[in-house]
Write a protein that holds these residues in place. Sequence first.
Motif, PDB file in Angstrom:
ATOM      1  N   UNK A  23      10.870  -1.824  -6.719  1.00  0.00           N
ATOM      2  CA  UNK A  23       9.514  -1.911  -5.406  1.00  0.00           C
ATOM      3  C   UNK A  23       8.004  -2.739  -5.777  1.00  0.00           C
ATOM      4  N   UNK A  24       7.715  -2.944  -6.752  1.00  0.00           N
ATOM      5  CA  UNK A  24       6.804  -3.981  -7.011  1.00  0.00           C
ATOM      6  C   UNK A  24       7.064  -5.171  -6.630  1.00  0.00           C
ATOM      7  N   UNK A  25       7.930  -5.788  -6.669  1.00  0.00           N
ATOM      8  CA  UNK A  25       9.304  -6.563  -5.555  1.00  0.00           C
ATOM      9  C   UNK A  25       9.891  -6.831  -4.597  1.00  0.00           C
ATOM     10  N   UNK A  26       9.731  -6.071  -3.184  1.00  0.00           N
ATOM     11  CA  UNK A  26       9.548  -5.367  -1.982  1.00  0.00           C
ATOM     12  C   UNK A  26       8.679  -6.296  -1.533  1.00  0.00           C
ATOM     13  N   UNK A  37       0.315   0.733  -6.296  1.00  0.00           N
ATOM     14  CA  UNK A  37       1.969   1.279  -6.751  1.00  0.00           C
ATOM     15  C   UNK A  37       1.422   2.122  -8.263  1.00  0.00           C
ATOM     16  N   UNK A  38       2.006   3.326  -8.264  1.00  0.00           N
ATOM     17  CA  UNK A  38       2.085   3.893  -8.929  1.00  0.00           C
ATOM     18  C   UNK A  38       3.324   4.858  -9.689  1.00  0.00           C
ATOM     19  N   UNK A  39       3.118   4.944 -10.826  1.00  0.00           N
ATOM     20  CA  UNK A  39       4.704   6.054 -11.232  1.00  0.00           C
ATOM     21  C   UNK A  39       3.565   7.439 -11.916  1.00  0.00           C
ATOM     22  N   UNK A  47       4.750   3.820  -3.958  1.00  0.00           N
ATOM     23  CA  UNK A  47       3.649   3.390  -3.119  1.00  0.00           C
ATOM     24  C   UNK A  47       3.235   3.380  -1.985  1.00  0.00           C
ATOM     25  N   UNK A  48       1.601   2.793  -1.852  1.00  0.00           N
ATOM     26  CA  UNK A  48       0.890   3.485  -1.141  1.00  0.00           C
ATOM     27  C   UNK A  48       0.436   2.051  -0.623  1.00  0.00           C
ATOM     28  N   UNK A  49       0.022   2.276   0.951  1.00  0.00           N
ATOM     29  CA  UNK A  49      -0.279   0.428   1.692  1.00  0.00           C
ATOM     30  C   UNK A  49      -1.362   1.390   3.078  1.00  0.00           C
ATOM     31  N   UNK A  50      -2.318   0.624   2.917  1.00  0.00           N
ATOM     32  CA  UNK A  50      -2.705   0.702   3.922  1.00  0.00           C
ATOM     33  C   UNK A  50      -3.393  -0.767   4.825  1.00  0.00           C
ATOM     34  N   UNK A  51      -3.340   0.031   6.585  1.00  0.00           N
ATOM     35  CA  UNK A  51      -2.624  -0.750   7.536  1.00  0.00           C
ATOM     36  C   UNK A  51      -4.416  -0.182   8.366  1.00  0.00           C
ATOM     37  N   UNK A  63      12.021  -0.274   1.958  1.00  0.00           N
ATOM     38  CA  UNK A  63      13.226   0.289   2.323  1.00  0.00           C
ATOM     39  C   UNK A  63      14.434   1.080   1.406  1.00  0.00           C
ATOM     40  N   UNK A  64      14.980   1.719   1.668  1.00  0.00           N
ATOM     41  CA  UNK A  64      15.703   2.795   0.917  1.00  0.00           C
ATOM     42  C   UNK A  64      16.394   1.635  -0.503  1.00  0.00           C
ATOM     43  N   UNK A  65      16.224   2.139  -1.757  1.00  0.00           N
ATOM     44  CA  UNK A  65      16.717   1.040  -2.522  1.00  0.00           C
ATOM     45  C   UNK A  65      18.231   1.504  -3.107  1.00  0.00           C
ATOM     46  N   UNK A  66      19.203   0.692  -3.465  1.00  0.00           N
ATOM     47  CA  UNK A  66      20.640   1.397  -3.817  1.00  0.00           C
ATOM     48  C   UNK A  66      20.353   2.594  -4.236  1.00  0.00           C
ATOM     49  N   UNK A  67      21.720   3.034  -3.701  1.00  0.00           N
ATOM     50  CA  UNK A  67      22.064   4.157  -3.747  1.00  0.00           C
ATOM     51  C   UNK A  67      21.853   5.300  -5.228  1.00  0.00           C
ATOM     52  N   UNK A  68      22.147   4.267  -5.851  1.00  0.00           N
ATOM     53  CA  UNK A  68      22.517   5.044  -7.265  1.00  0.00           C
ATOM     54  C   UNK A  68      21.488   4.170  -8.387  1.00  0.00           C
ATOM     55  N   UNK A  69      20.118   3.474  -7.735  1.00  0.00           N
ATOM     56  CA  UNK A  69      18.944   4.345  -8.248  1.00  0.00           C
ATOM     57  C   UNK A  69      18.114   5.514  -7.753  1.00  0.00           C
ATOM     58  N   UNK A  70      18.090   5.513  -6.815  1.00  0.00           N
ATOM     59  CA  UNK A  70      17.486   7.005  -7.605  1.00  0.00           C
ATOM     60  C   UNK A  70      18.183   8.444  -7.116  1.00  0.00           C
ATOM     61  N   UNK A  71      17.631   9.408  -7.263  1.00  0.00           N
ATOM     62  CA  UNK A  71      17.799  10.632  -6.963  1.00  0.00           C
ATOM     63  C   UNK A  71      18.830  11.613  -5.811  1.00  0.00           C
ATOM     64  N   UNK A  72      17.186  10.535  -4.942  1.00  0.00           N
ATOM     65  CA  UNK A  72      17.374  11.544  -3.245  1.00  0.00           C
ATOM     66  C   UNK A  72      16.751  10.019  -2.575  1.00  0.00           C
ATOM     67  N   UNK A  73      16.804  10.485  -1.434  1.00  0.00           N
ATOM     68  CA  UNK A  73      16.431   9.808  -0.097  1.00  0.00           C
ATOM     69  C   UNK A  73      14.941   9.633  -0.403  1.00  0.00           C
ATOM     70  N   UNK A  74      14.406   8.652   0.044  1.00  0.00           N
ATOM     71  CA  UNK A  74      13.048   8.241  -0.107  1.00  0.00           C
ATOM     72  C   UNK A  74      12.221   8.808   0.426  1.00  0.00           C
ATOM     73  N   UNK A  75      10.899   9.666   0.358  1.00  0.00           N
ATOM     74  CA  UNK A  75      10.117  10.797   1.582  1.00  0.00           C
ATOM     75  C   UNK A  75       9.286   9.252   1.717  1.00  0.00           C
ATOM     76  N   UNK A  76       8.397   9.543   3.131  1.00  0.00           N
ATOM     77  CA  UNK A  76       7.668   8.863   3.399  1.00  0.00           C
ATOM     78  C   UNK A  76       6.856   9.714   4.180  1.00  0.00           C
TER      79      UNK A  76
END
Length: 85
Positions: A23-26, A37-39, A47-51, A63-76
């Motif tokens: 996430x930090x590298x994106x 960025x928080x854990x 990750x929170x961005x302000x605009x 984006x969505x990370x590789x499916x094997x890196x996460x347990x579920x779809x990203x929430x936005x």
Amino acid sequence: MTVAVMWEARAAAGRGEELLAWARAQRLAREPLRRETFRAPQDRVLVITWWDAPCDADLPELPEPDGELVTRAVHRWRFESVGTD
């Protein structure tokens, strides 16, 4: 108007540090006003961005990370600022 864009993912077991590094590298197509960025427990990364934009603006998001890196779809979520107290 300021809008905050939240991106939250939960890493597969034992892969929290890897998800955090990913996430930090994106990089986004444009730089936000601010990015944090928080854990959290259970290997979650937020990750929170302000605009300076309306809530429905076309904004770059992580984006969505590789499916094997996460347990579920990203929430936005998107939030409009209503000021500070």
